[in-house]
Design a protein around this motif. Structure first.
Motif, short mmCIF file in Angstrom:
data_model
loop_
_atom_site.label_atom_id
_atom_site.label_comp_id
_atom_site.label_asym_id
_atom_site.label_seq_id
_atom_site.Cartn_x
_atom_site.Cartn_y
_atom_site.Cartn_z
N SER A 93 0.29 5.20 2.87
CA SER A 93 0.29 6.51 2.21
C SER A 93 1.41 6.58 1.18
O SER A 93 2.30 5.72 1.15
CB SER A 93 0.48 7.62 3.25
OG SER A 93 1.81 7.55 3.78
N LYS A 95 3.74 8.76 1.17
CA LYS A 95 4.98 8.98 1.93
C LYS A 95 5.52 7.69 2.51
O LYS A 95 6.72 7.41 2.45
CB LYS A 95 4.70 9.99 3.05
CG LYS A 95 5.95 10.49 3.75
CD LYS A 95 5.66 11.29 5.03
CE LYS A 95 4.48 12.21 4.88
NZ LYS A 95 4.26 13.05 6.08
N ALA A 96 4.61 6.86 3.09
CA ALA A 96 5.05 5.60 3.70
C ALA A 96 5.57 4.63 2.65
O ALA A 96 6.54 3.90 2.90
CB ALA A 96 3.89 4.98 4.48
N ARG A 109 14.27 9.49 5.25
CA ARG A 109 12.96 10.06 4.94
C ARG A 109 13.06 11.37 4.16
O ARG A 109 12.16 11.71 3.39
CB ARG A 109 12.15 10.25 6.22
CG ARG A 109 11.67 8.94 6.82
CD ARG A 109 10.83 9.14 8.06
NE ARG A 109 10.28 7.88 8.51
CZ ARG A 109 9.09 7.38 8.13
NH1 ARG A 109 8.36 8.06 7.26
NH2 ARG A 109 8.66 6.24 8.58
N MET A 113 11.08 12.15 0.68
CA MET A 113 10.26 13.32 0.36
C MET A 113 10.78 14.04 -0.88
O MET A 113 9.99 14.55 -1.68
CB MET A 113 10.23 14.28 1.55
CG MET A 113 9.23 13.89 2.63
SD MET A 113 7.53 13.62 2.02
CE MET A 113 7.16 15.21 1.26
N HIS A 124 0.18 15.30 -2.24
CA HIS A 124 -0.59 14.07 -2.01
C HIS A 124 0.18 13.08 -1.13
O HIS A 124 -0.21 11.92 -1.03
CB HIS A 124 -0.91 13.40 -3.35
CG HIS A 124 -1.58 14.30 -4.33
ND1 HIS A 124 -2.91 14.63 -4.26
CD2 HIS A 124 -1.09 14.97 -5.41
CE1 HIS A 124 -3.22 15.45 -5.24
NE2 HIS A 124 -2.13 15.67 -5.96
N ALA A 125 1.24 13.54 -0.49
CA ALA A 125 2.13 12.64 0.25
C ALA A 125 1.42 11.86 1.36
O ALA A 125 1.80 10.73 1.66
CB ALA A 125 3.30 13.42 0.84
N ASP A 126 0.38 12.43 1.96
CA ASP A 126 -0.30 11.76 3.07
C ASP A 126 -1.52 10.96 2.62
O ASP A 126 -2.20 10.35 3.45
CB ASP A 126 -0.72 12.80 4.12
CG ASP A 126 0.48 13.45 4.79
OD1 ASP A 126 1.44 12.71 5.11
OD2 ASP A 126 0.48 14.68 4.96
N LYS A 127 -1.80 10.93 1.33
CA LYS A 127 -2.95 10.16 0.84
C LYS A 127 -2.64 8.68 0.79
O LYS A 127 -1.50 8.28 0.50
CB LYS A 127 -3.33 10.63 -0.57
CG LYS A 127 -4.08 11.94 -0.62
CD LYS A 127 -4.56 12.21 -2.06
CE LYS A 127 -5.35 13.50 -2.15
NZ LYS A 127 -5.79 13.75 -3.55
N THR A 140 3.76 7.68 -8.05
CA THR A 140 4.23 7.16 -6.76
C THR A 140 5.21 6.01 -6.98
O THR A 140 6.24 5.92 -6.32
CB THR A 140 3.05 6.71 -5.89
OG1 THR A 140 2.17 7.83 -5.67
CG2 THR A 140 3.52 6.19 -4.55
#
Length: 241
Positions: A93, A95-96, A109, A113, A124-127, A140
Protein backbone atom coordinates in the motif's frame (compact mmCIF):
# COMPACT_ATOMS: atom_id res chain seq x y z
CA UNK A 1 29.43 36.59 2.16
CA UNK A 2 27.12 34.28 0.18
CA UNK A 3 26.45 30.80 1.60
CA UNK A 4 28.39 27.85 0.26
CA UNK A 5 26.68 26.17 -2.69
CA UNK A 6 24.51 23.16 -1.89
CA UNK A 7 25.76 21.51 -5.09
CA UNK A 8 29.04 22.32 -6.84
CA UNK A 9 30.03 20.68 -10.12
CA UNK A 10 33.41 21.37 -11.67
CA UNK A 11 34.60 20.17 -15.09
CA UNK A 12 32.39 17.07 -15.00
CA UNK A 13 33.10 14.62 -17.81
CA UNK A 14 31.09 11.44 -18.39
CA UNK A 15 31.56 9.03 -21.28
CA UNK A 16 29.36 6.13 -22.31
CA UNK A 17 31.58 3.73 -24.19
CA UNK A 18 33.65 6.00 -26.41
CA UNK A 19 30.92 8.60 -26.72
CA UNK A 20 31.01 11.72 -24.49
CA UNK A 21 27.73 12.29 -22.65
CA UNK A 22 28.76 15.26 -20.50
CA UNK A 23 31.56 17.47 -21.81
CA UNK A 24 33.30 19.23 -18.92
CA UNK A 25 30.23 20.90 -17.40
CA UNK A 26 30.40 23.14 -14.34
CA UNK A 27 27.82 24.89 -12.16
CA UNK A 28 26.99 25.88 -8.60
CA UNK A 29 23.53 25.60 -7.06
CA UNK A 30 22.62 27.81 -4.12
CA UNK A 31 20.83 26.37 -1.07
CA UNK A 32 17.10 26.90 -0.71
CA UNK A 33 16.49 27.24 -4.45
CA UNK A 34 14.76 25.37 -7.26
CA UNK A 35 17.05 24.80 -10.24
CA UNK A 36 15.59 23.50 -13.46
CA UNK A 37 17.68 21.20 -15.64
CA UNK A 38 16.16 21.46 -19.11
CA UNK A 39 16.99 19.95 -22.44
CA UNK A 40 15.76 17.48 -25.05
CA UNK A 41 15.82 13.73 -24.56
CA UNK A 42 19.37 12.44 -24.92
CA UNK A 43 21.00 15.71 -23.90
CA UNK A 44 22.52 14.21 -20.72
CA UNK A 45 20.00 15.28 -18.06
CA UNK A 46 19.66 11.90 -16.34
CA UNK A 47 23.43 11.34 -16.49
CA UNK A 48 24.00 14.71 -14.81
CA UNK A 49 21.44 13.91 -12.12
CA UNK A 50 22.98 10.50 -11.46
CA UNK A 51 26.37 12.17 -11.05
CA UNK A 52 24.89 14.57 -8.47
CA UNK A 53 23.43 11.74 -6.40
CA UNK A 54 26.61 9.68 -6.73
CA UNK A 55 25.35 6.74 -8.81
CA UNK A 56 27.13 7.65 -12.05
CA UNK A 57 30.68 6.63 -12.94
CA UNK A 58 32.48 9.77 -14.08
CA UNK A 59 35.59 10.16 -16.21
CA UNK A 60 36.73 13.48 -14.77
CA UNK A 61 35.84 16.49 -12.67
CA UNK A 62 34.25 16.76 -9.23
CA UNK A 63 30.74 16.83 -7.81
CA UNK A 64 30.28 18.11 -4.27
CA UNK A 65 26.96 18.02 -2.40
CA UNK A 66 26.55 19.74 0.98
CA UNK A 67 30.32 19.88 1.27
CA UNK A 68 30.82 16.13 0.64
CA UNK A 69 31.74 14.15 -2.48
CA UNK A 70 28.56 13.07 -4.28
CA UNK A 71 27.34 9.72 -2.98
CA UNK A 72 29.41 9.88 0.22
CA UNK A 73 28.05 8.01 3.24
CA UNK A 74 27.44 11.19 5.31
CA UNK A 75 24.91 12.30 2.65
CA UNK A 76 22.57 9.38 3.30
CA UNK A 77 19.46 10.80 4.84
CA UNK A 78 20.36 14.31 3.64
CA UNK A 79 19.91 13.80 -0.11
CA UNK A 80 16.84 12.21 -1.74
CA UNK A 81 16.44 11.13 -5.35
CA UNK A 82 13.12 10.63 -7.13
CA UNK A 83 13.70 8.66 -10.32
CA UNK A 84 11.74 9.03 -13.54
CA UNK A 85 9.97 5.71 -12.95
CA UNK A 86 8.21 5.49 -9.59
CA UNK A 87 10.49 3.68 -7.11
CA UNK A 88 7.77 1.98 -5.09
CA UNK A 89 6.66 -1.58 -4.38
CA UNK A 90 3.52 -2.37 -6.37
CA UNK A 91 2.34 -5.09 -3.95
CA UNK A 92 2.43 -2.74 -0.94
CA UNK A 93 0.00 0.00 0.00
CA UNK A 94 0.94 3.66 -0.20
CA UNK A 95 1.22 3.71 3.60
CA UNK A 96 3.41 0.58 3.70
CA UNK A 97 5.71 1.94 0.98
CA UNK A 98 6.34 5.22 2.78
CA UNK A 99 6.60 3.51 6.19
CA UNK A 100 9.28 1.20 4.77
CA UNK A 101 11.42 4.11 3.60
CA UNK A 102 10.75 5.90 6.88
CA UNK A 103 12.04 2.90 8.84
CA UNK A 104 15.23 2.76 6.74
CA UNK A 105 16.14 6.24 8.00
CA UNK A 106 14.91 5.95 11.57
CA UNK A 107 11.61 7.78 11.06
CA UNK A 108 8.35 6.52 12.51
CA UNK A 109 4.90 5.82 11.07
CA UNK A 110 3.57 9.21 12.16
CA UNK A 111 6.24 10.89 10.03
CA UNK A 112 5.33 8.56 7.15
CA UNK A 113 1.69 9.63 7.32
CA UNK A 114 2.73 13.28 7.49
CA UNK A 115 4.72 12.84 4.25
CA UNK A 116 1.73 11.13 2.62
CA UNK A 117 -0.53 14.01 3.60
CA UNK A 118 1.98 16.55 2.27
CA UNK A 119 1.68 15.13 -1.24
CA UNK A 120 -2.11 14.89 -1.12
CA UNK A 121 -2.26 11.09 -0.89
CA UNK A 122 -3.96 10.82 2.51
CA UNK A 123 -7.22 9.54 1.03
CA UNK A 124 -5.31 6.84 -0.87
CA UNK A 125 -2.97 5.68 1.91
CA UNK A 126 -4.45 2.16 2.05
CA UNK A 127 -4.50 1.59 -1.72
CA UNK A 128 -2.07 -0.84 -3.32
CA UNK A 129 0.61 1.02 -5.23
CA UNK A 130 0.05 -1.20 -8.25
CA UNK A 131 -3.52 0.12 -8.53
CA UNK A 132 -2.57 3.80 -8.52
CA UNK A 133 -2.65 6.17 -11.48
CA UNK A 134 0.61 7.51 -12.89
CA UNK A 135 0.26 10.78 -11.01
CA UNK A 136 -0.52 9.00 -7.74
CA UNK A 137 2.54 6.78 -8.14
CA UNK A 138 4.70 9.87 -8.68
CA UNK A 139 3.30 11.50 -5.55
CA UNK A 140 3.86 8.30 -3.57
CA UNK A 141 7.50 8.24 -4.72
CA UNK A 142 7.80 11.86 -3.64
CA UNK A 143 6.38 11.01 -0.20
CA UNK A 144 9.01 8.25 0.13
CA UNK A 145 11.67 10.90 -0.50
CA UNK A 146 10.12 13.60 1.69
CA UNK A 147 9.82 11.35 4.73
CA UNK A 148 13.55 11.75 5.37
CA UNK A 149 13.19 15.56 5.19
CA UNK A 150 16.10 15.90 2.76
CA UNK A 151 18.26 18.97 2.51
CA UNK A 152 18.73 18.27 -1.19
CA UNK A 153 15.98 16.77 -3.35
CA UNK A 154 16.81 15.64 -6.88
CA UNK A 155 13.92 14.83 -9.23
CA UNK A 156 14.27 13.31 -12.71
CA UNK A 157 11.37 14.50 -14.91
CA UNK A 158 8.80 14.11 -12.09
CA UNK A 159 5.92 15.62 -14.05
CA UNK A 160 6.29 13.84 -17.40
CA UNK A 161 2.95 12.60 -18.71
CA UNK A 162 0.97 14.00 -15.80
CA UNK A 163 -2.32 15.86 -15.81
CA UNK A 164 -1.81 19.67 -15.73
CA UNK A 165 -3.62 19.94 -12.38
CA UNK A 166 -1.31 17.36 -10.79
CA UNK A 167 1.72 19.11 -12.30
CA UNK A 168 0.55 22.37 -10.72
CA UNK A 169 0.13 20.68 -7.33
CA UNK A 170 3.59 19.13 -7.50
CA UNK A 171 5.22 22.43 -8.40
CA UNK A 172 3.46 24.06 -5.45
CA UNK A 173 5.07 21.36 -3.30
CA UNK A 174 8.50 22.01 -4.81
CA UNK A 175 8.25 25.75 -4.17
CA UNK A 176 7.11 25.13 -0.59
CA UNK A 177 10.08 22.84 0.04
CA UNK A 178 12.52 25.45 -1.24
CA UNK A 179 10.84 28.09 0.92
CA UNK A 180 11.52 25.80 3.86
CA UNK A 181 15.24 25.70 3.04
CA UNK A 182 15.57 22.59 0.86
CA UNK A 183 17.55 22.68 -2.39
CA UNK A 184 15.84 21.17 -5.42
CA UNK A 185 17.26 20.09 -8.76
CA UNK A 186 14.42 19.23 -11.15
CA UNK A 187 14.94 17.92 -14.67
CA UNK A 188 12.34 18.48 -17.37
CA UNK A 189 11.91 18.83 -21.11
CA UNK A 190 8.75 20.93 -20.66
CA UNK A 191 9.66 24.56 -21.22
CA UNK A 192 6.57 25.98 -19.50
CA UNK A 193 7.93 24.65 -16.20
CA UNK A 194 11.08 26.74 -16.58
CA UNK A 195 9.53 29.93 -15.22
CA UNK A 196 8.78 28.15 -11.94
CA UNK A 197 12.52 27.82 -11.26
CA UNK A 198 14.92 30.24 -9.60
CA UNK A 199 17.67 29.29 -12.01
CA UNK A 200 17.94 27.29 -15.22
CA UNK A 201 20.57 24.98 -16.61
CA UNK A 202 19.95 24.49 -20.33
CA UNK A 203 21.67 21.34 -21.50
CA UNK A 204 22.23 20.38 -25.11
CA UNK A 205 24.49 17.66 -26.49
CA UNK A 206 26.24 17.26 -23.16
CA UNK A 207 27.03 20.95 -22.61
CA UNK A 208 25.38 23.79 -20.74
CA UNK A 209 24.38 26.46 -23.21
CA UNK A 210 22.94 28.61 -20.43
CA UNK A 211 23.14 28.85 -16.64
CA UNK A 212 21.09 31.82 -15.46
CA UNK A 213 17.77 33.04 -14.06
CA UNK A 214 14.68 32.92 -16.30
CA UNK A 215 14.46 36.72 -16.38
CA UNK A 216 18.15 37.12 -17.28
CA UNK A 217 17.84 34.55 -20.07
CA UNK A 218 14.90 36.36 -21.64
CA UNK A 219 16.74 39.67 -21.38
CA UNK A 220 20.05 38.43 -22.78
CA UNK A 221 18.38 36.79 -25.77
CA UNK A 222 15.83 39.55 -26.35
CA UNK A 223 12.96 37.07 -26.34
CA UNK A 224 9.51 37.13 -24.77
CA UNK A 225 9.49 33.56 -23.44
CA UNK A 226 11.93 30.86 -22.43
CA UNK A 227 11.19 28.52 -25.31
CA UNK A 228 12.16 31.30 -27.70
CA UNK A 229 15.25 31.99 -25.58
CA UNK A 230 16.29 28.35 -25.79
CA UNK A 231 15.84 28.31 -29.58
CA UNK A 232 17.82 31.55 -29.86
CA UNK A 233 20.72 30.00 -27.93
CA UNK A 234 20.66 26.85 -30.05
CA UNK A 235 20.77 28.81 -33.30
CA UNK A 236 23.56 30.98 -31.89
CA UNK A 237 25.54 27.89 -30.96
CA UNK A 238 25.03 26.24 -34.34
CA UNK A 239 25.99 29.48 -36.12
CA UNK A 240 29.28 29.56 -34.23
CA UNK A 241 30.31 26.10 -35.42
Amino acid sequence: MPPAPAIAVADLVVDRGKKPVLKSVSTEIAPGTVTGLLGPSGSGKTTFIRAVVGTQKVKGGTVTVLGEPAGAKPLRGRVAYVTQDASIYRDLSVKANVAYFAALYGRDRHEAMRAIERVGMGDHADKLAGNLSGGQKTRTSLACALVIEPEVLVLDEPTVGLDPVIREELWDQFRALAAGGATLLVSSHVMDEADRCDRLLLLREGQFIADDTPAALRESTGTANLEAAFLHLIRELEGAR
